[in-house]
Design an enzyme around this catalytic site. Structure first.
Site, PDB file in Angstrom:
ATOM      1  N   LYS A 195      -5.939   7.823   2.536  1.00  0.00           N
ATOM      2  CA  LYS A 195      -4.685   7.633   1.796  1.00  0.00           C
ATOM      3  C   LYS A 195      -4.932   6.535   0.773  1.00  0.00           C
ATOM      4  O   LYS A 195      -4.897   5.348   1.079  1.00  0.00           O
ATOM      5  CB  LYS A 195      -3.574   7.210   2.773  1.00  0.00           C
ATOM      6  CG  LYS A 195      -2.171   7.630   2.385  1.00  0.00           C
ATOM      7  CD  LYS A 195      -1.657   7.051   1.080  1.00  0.00           C
ATOM      8  CE  LYS A 195      -1.074   5.667   1.224  1.00  0.00           C
ATOM      9  NZ  LYS A 195      -0.764   5.063  -0.089  1.00  0.00           N
ATOM     10  N   SER A 249      -2.399  -5.623   2.310  1.00  0.00           N
ATOM     11  CA  SER A 249      -1.736  -6.901   2.561  1.00  0.00           C
ATOM     12  C   SER A 249      -1.575  -7.158   4.058  1.00  0.00           C
ATOM     13  O   SER A 249      -1.533  -6.225   4.871  1.00  0.00           O
ATOM     14  CB  SER A 249      -0.363  -6.891   1.894  1.00  0.00           C
ATOM     15  OG  SER A 249       0.416  -5.845   2.456  1.00  0.00           O
ATOM     16  N   THR A 250      -1.448  -8.415   4.400  1.00  0.00           N
ATOM     17  CA  THR A 250      -1.226  -8.802   5.794  1.00  0.00           C
ATOM     18  C   THR A 250       0.091  -8.209   6.303  1.00  0.00           C
ATOM     19  O   THR A 250       0.180  -7.745   7.448  1.00  0.00           O
ATOM     20  CB  THR A 250      -1.229 -10.341   5.899  1.00  0.00           C
ATOM     21  OG1 THR A 250      -2.565 -10.776   5.593  1.00  0.00           O
ATOM     22  CG2 THR A 250      -0.843 -10.825   7.282  1.00  0.00           C
ATOM     23  N   GLY A 253      -0.526  -4.702   7.060  1.00  0.00           N
ATOM     24  CA  GLY A 253      -1.469  -4.681   8.186  1.00  0.00           C
ATOM     25  C   GLY A 253      -0.730  -4.816   9.517  1.00  0.00           C
ATOM     26  O   GLY A 253      -1.057  -4.140  10.502  1.00  0.00           O
ATOM     27  N   GLU A 271      -8.373  -5.245   7.210  1.00  0.00           N
ATOM     28  CA  GLU A 271      -8.897  -6.191   6.212  1.00  0.00           C
ATOM     29  C   GLU A 271      -7.717  -6.575   5.346  1.00  0.00           C
ATOM     30  O   GLU A 271      -7.222  -5.750   4.576  1.00  0.00           O
ATOM     31  CB  GLU A 271      -9.965  -5.524   5.339  1.00  0.00           C
ATOM     32  CG  GLU A 271     -11.173  -5.009   6.073  1.00  0.00           C
ATOM     33  CD  GLU A 271     -12.120  -6.106   6.497  1.00  0.00           C
ATOM     34  OE1 GLU A 271     -11.864  -7.281   6.165  1.00  0.00           O
ATOM     35  OE2 GLU A 271     -13.097  -5.793   7.184  1.00  0.00           O
ATOM     36  N   CYS A 305      -9.333  -9.837  -2.794  1.00  0.00           N
ATOM     37  CA  CYS A 305      -8.818 -10.423  -1.545  1.00  0.00           C
ATOM     38  C   CYS A 305      -9.481 -11.760  -1.257  1.00  0.00           C
ATOM     39  O   CYS A 305      -8.844 -12.670  -0.748  1.00  0.00           O
ATOM     40  CB  CYS A 305      -9.040  -9.449  -0.399  1.00  0.00           C
ATOM     41  SG  CYS A 305     -10.712  -8.816  -0.390  1.00  0.00           S
TER      42      CYS A 305
HETATM   43  P1  NAD Z   1      -0.479  -3.030   0.334  1.00  0.00           P
HETATM   44  O1  NAD Z   1      -0.573  -3.583   1.710  1.00  0.00           O
HETATM   45  O2  NAD Z   1       0.812  -3.051  -0.354  1.00  0.00           O
HETATM   46  O3  NAD Z   1      -0.976  -1.516   0.311  1.00  0.00           O
HETATM   47  C1  NAD Z   1      -2.205  -1.122   0.883  1.00  0.00           C
HETATM   48  C2  NAD Z   1      -2.103   0.333   1.284  1.00  0.00           C
HETATM   49  O4  NAD Z   1      -1.109   0.454   2.302  1.00  0.00           O
HETATM   50  C3  NAD Z   1      -1.680   1.266   0.154  1.00  0.00           C
HETATM   51  O5  NAD Z   1      -2.377   2.491   0.276  1.00  0.00           O
HETATM   52  C4  NAD Z   1      -0.201   1.469   0.426  1.00  0.00           C
HETATM   53  O6  NAD Z   1       0.313   2.690  -0.064  1.00  0.00           O
HETATM   54  C5  NAD Z   1      -0.175   1.441   1.940  1.00  0.00           C
HETATM   55  N1  NAD Z   1       1.138   1.085   2.478  1.00  0.00           N
HETATM   56  C6  NAD Z   1       2.077   0.290   1.912  1.00  0.00           C
HETATM   57  N2  NAD Z   1       3.164   0.233   2.688  1.00  0.00           N
HETATM   58  C7  NAD Z   1       2.918   0.997   3.779  1.00  0.00           C
HETATM   59  C8  NAD Z   1       3.662   1.343   4.929  1.00  0.00           C
HETATM   60  N3  NAD Z   1       4.904   0.896   5.133  1.00  0.00           N
HETATM   61  N4  NAD Z   1       3.086   2.151   5.848  1.00  0.00           N
HETATM   62  C9  NAD Z   1       1.826   2.624   5.656  1.00  0.00           C
HETATM   63  N5  NAD Z   1       1.094   2.360   4.574  1.00  0.00           N
HETATM   64  C10 NAD Z   1       1.620   1.542   3.637  1.00  0.00           C
HETATM   65  O7  NAD Z   1      -1.620  -3.800  -0.481  1.00  0.00           O
HETATM   66  P2  NAD Z   1      -1.981  -3.636  -2.022  1.00  0.00           P
HETATM   67  O8  NAD Z   1      -0.889  -4.267  -2.812  1.00  0.00           O
HETATM   68  O9  NAD Z   1      -2.365  -2.234  -2.311  1.00  0.00           O
HETATM   69  O10 NAD Z   1      -3.321  -4.500  -2.110  1.00  0.00           O
HETATM   70  C11 NAD Z   1      -3.329  -5.872  -2.206  1.00  0.00           C
HETATM   71  C12 NAD Z   1      -3.576  -6.522  -0.862  1.00  0.00           C
HETATM   72  O11 NAD Z   1      -4.777  -6.008  -0.285  1.00  0.00           O
HETATM   73  C13 NAD Z   1      -3.785  -7.998  -0.981  1.00  0.00           C
HETATM   74  O12 NAD Z   1      -3.089  -8.659   0.051  1.00  0.00           O
HETATM   75  C14 NAD Z   1      -5.287  -8.155  -0.780  1.00  0.00           C
HETATM   76  O13 NAD Z   1      -5.695  -9.412  -0.318  1.00  0.00           O
HETATM   77  C15 NAD Z   1      -5.561  -7.095   0.211  1.00  0.00           C
HETATM   78  N6  NAD Z   1      -6.986  -6.747   0.202  1.00  0.00           N
HETATM   79  C16 NAD Z   1      -7.771  -7.137   1.254  1.00  0.00           C
HETATM   80  C17 NAD Z   1      -9.134  -6.862   1.246  1.00  0.00           C
HETATM   81  C18 NAD Z   1     -10.036  -7.272   2.382  1.00  0.00           C
HETATM   82  O14 NAD Z   1     -11.122  -6.710   2.492  1.00  0.00           O
HETATM   83  N7  NAD Z   1      -9.649  -8.216   3.216  1.00  0.00           N
HETATM   84  C19 NAD Z   1      -9.695  -6.176   0.167  1.00  0.00           C
HETATM   85  C20 NAD Z   1      -8.864  -5.807  -0.896  1.00  0.00           C
HETATM   86  C21 NAD Z   1      -7.507  -6.089  -0.857  1.00  0.00           C
END
Ligand code: NAD
Length: 501
Positions: A195, A249-250, A253, A271, A305
């Site tokens: 996804k 995002s946390t 997560g 992650e 991240c």
């Molecule tokens: P996000 O958490 O908003 O989205 C990540 C994914 O989760 C997307 O595919 C999104 O559609 C999905 N998602 C969102 N809401 C959901 C829900 N309610 N149920 C299921 N899936 C859902 O994050 P983002 O804005 O896409 O990315 C930025 C974040 O990712 C930052 O916090 C960044 O630090 C983190 N990140 C971490 C790493 C790592 O390896 N630690 C790497 C890259 C990005």
């Protein structure tokens, strides 16, 4: 760069992007399909705010179809039970096809997320291919174990694939993070339902075709583009998904763990976000530190991240360090992502632009000073650009010191000694990465041992390879991408204990 690529000509890159025919459908059971509802959503380019594709808006019914196809492929066994040599051959071919599709994948990635075209060409696409090839090589080299037992018994400890893996990924490095999941998950013999983030589905949709062309049997790799609530949530809650491998995002997560608890106790690997500190001691090589710090926050527009977003510096050298960072930052060109001279492009979308500018304002409201940058750029382009920014005089209690900004914004705080530096560096819910800058080997060891992070760099930043594990402590998540360690999270251990006469 390959000779046939447009080189330093922005207009040629733009023309190539405009001429792309872009696939926006989901990929289920080896074929491109529309969402069952027939609905599509607008895929907007952050470069200029224009719609570049209409993408299938998958929902629970589509996710279910993908999981059914993935399960059927797993049960058929024409991937997980292939000869390891054959699995390696297919994955190596997948990597080669990604390399061969360099130009198209790079154009899609830059169009979709606004990163500089030369980063897509030189980093995102080749790193994704390298990752698939790296894991391919384990297929016929990774051994399982035999445990010590009494005579007349044998205990085999075998890795077995989990089954159906749901991979949910963010928009900042769509290809690389997807490859970090696909490589070990496929090597281990799983089927995958991917996804992609709603902001960046295009390269994932393309990858599905390349995987099929490489020889992945239908159903082994499925892609369901869509929104988090509509497609991510049903994947997280699906009773027939064995694992969710999540990067994002946390906050989201945490939802993944809830979904697992409310459904089938699927495994979860996370992650998540970061707020990584640089600790700069008075004896540091300030020029090297400034370069590591500036590139560590401004590369990929700070949408990384593990971006080093907090500088905690010994008070006597703070002004000199700030001046050196500014000098480096001034050499980093903010511009149109298809201009090969550009080193910082656009932020992902309008909402994120507002969030980043809002953080800068919040910092100033709470008493920080903009040392440089701080403004939106190229507003009339329709895209989402922000200058490289430093906030000075930041205190550890301020919002900008505590929350992940995920943009080109660095905070700077001065400290009086090593103990205060360590306290402030670790005073965060996150633990993805950290850096120490010092010329004292004792301080380097003391601090790198005491900093709480999955990676601690000493006198460098952002050095990494596929050979080193990547992931977080604390609320930056658990489970590791990259390195042989990543393979274990996509496998279960089975003991087969045999007695014989
Ligand atoms: P996000 O958490 O908003 O989205 C990540 C994914 O989760 C997307 O595919 C999104 O559609 C999905 N998602 C969102 N809401 C959901 C829900 N309610 N149920 C299921 N899936 C859902 O994050 P983002 O804005 O896409 O990315 C930025 C974040 O990712 C930052 O916090 C960044 O630090 C983190 N990140 C971490 C790493 C790592 O390896 N630690 C790497 C890259 C990005």
């Amino acid at each position: 760069m390959t000779d046939s690529l447009p080189g330093r000509d922005r207009a040629a890159w733009q023309a190539k992007a405009a001429a792309l025919s872009i696939e926006g459908r989901a990929f289920i059971d080896g074929a491109y399909v529309e969402a069952r509802s027939g609905r599509r959503f607008d895929d907007v380019s952050p470069i200029d705010g224009r719609v570049v594709a209409k993408v299938a808006r998958c929902e629970a019914v589509d996710v279910d179809a993908a999981v059914v196809a993935a399960r059927a492929a797993f049960e058929r066994g024409d991937w997980r039970r292939t000869d390891p040599k054959e699995r390696k051959r297919v994955l190596l071919r997948f990597a080669e096809l990604i390399r061969g599709d360099l130009e198209r994948l790079a154009l899609l990635e830059t169009l979709d997320v606004g990163k500089p075209i030369l980063n897509s060409i030189n980093v995102d696409v080749p790193f994704a291919a390298d990752c698939i090839a790296y894991y391919a090589e384990f297929a016929d080299k990774l051994y399982d174990e035999i445990a010590p037992t009494a005579p007349n018994e044998t205990a085999l400890i075998r890795r077995e694939p989990l089954g159906v893996v749901g991979a949910i990924v963010p928009w900042n490095y769509p290809l690389i993070i997807t490859a970090w999941k696909l490589g070990p998950a496929l090597l281990a013999g799983n089927s995958v339902v991917l996804k992609p983030a709603e902001q960046s589905p295009l390269s994932a949709i393309r990858l599905a075709q390349l995987g099929l062309d490489a020889g992945l049997p239908p159903g082994v790799l499925n892609v369901v583009p869509g929104f988090g609530e509509e497609a991510g949530k049903p994947l997280g809650l699906h009773p027939d998904v064995d694992m969710i491998s999540f990067t994002g995002s946390t906050e989201v997560g945490k939802l993944m763990m809830r979904y697992a608890g409310e459904s089938n106790l699927k495994r979860v690997a996370l992650e998540c976000g970061g707020k990584s500190p640089h600790v700069v001691m008075a004896d540091a090589d300030l020029e090297a530190a400034a370069s590591g710090i500036a590139w560590g926050i401004y590369y990929n527009m700070g949408e990384t991240c593990h971006a080093g977003s907090r500088v905690i510096v010994a008070a006597p050298v703070k002004d000199a360090l700030l001046a050196a960072i500014e000098q480096v930052a001034r050499t980093i060109t903010l511009g149109h992502p298809f201009d090969p001279a550009t080193q910082m492009g656009a932020l992902i979308d309008q909402g994120h632009l507002g969030r980043v500018l809002g953080y800068i304002e919040a910092g100033v409201r709470e008493g920080a000073r903009i040392a440089f940058g701080g403004r939106q750029a190229f507003a009339d382009s329709g895209g989402f650009y922000v200058e490289a920014t430093v906030l000075d005089g930041v205190r550890p209690t301020m919002k900008v010191a505590r929350e992940e900004i995920f943009g080109p914004v660095l905070t700077v705080s001065a400290v009086s000694d090593e103990a205060q530096a360590l306290r402030e560096a670790n005073d965060t819910i996150y633990g993805l990465a950290a850096a120490v800058w010092t010329s004292d080997i004792n301080v380097a060891h003391r601090l790198s041992n005491a900093l709480r992070g999955g990676t601690v760099w000493v006198n460098t930043y952002d050095r990494s390879s596929l050979a080193t594990p990547f992931g977080g402590f604390k609320q930056s998540g658990f489970g590791r991408d990259r390195s042989p360690h990543a393979i274990d999270k996509y496998a279960d251990l089975k003991t087969i204990w045999t007695a014989y006469k």
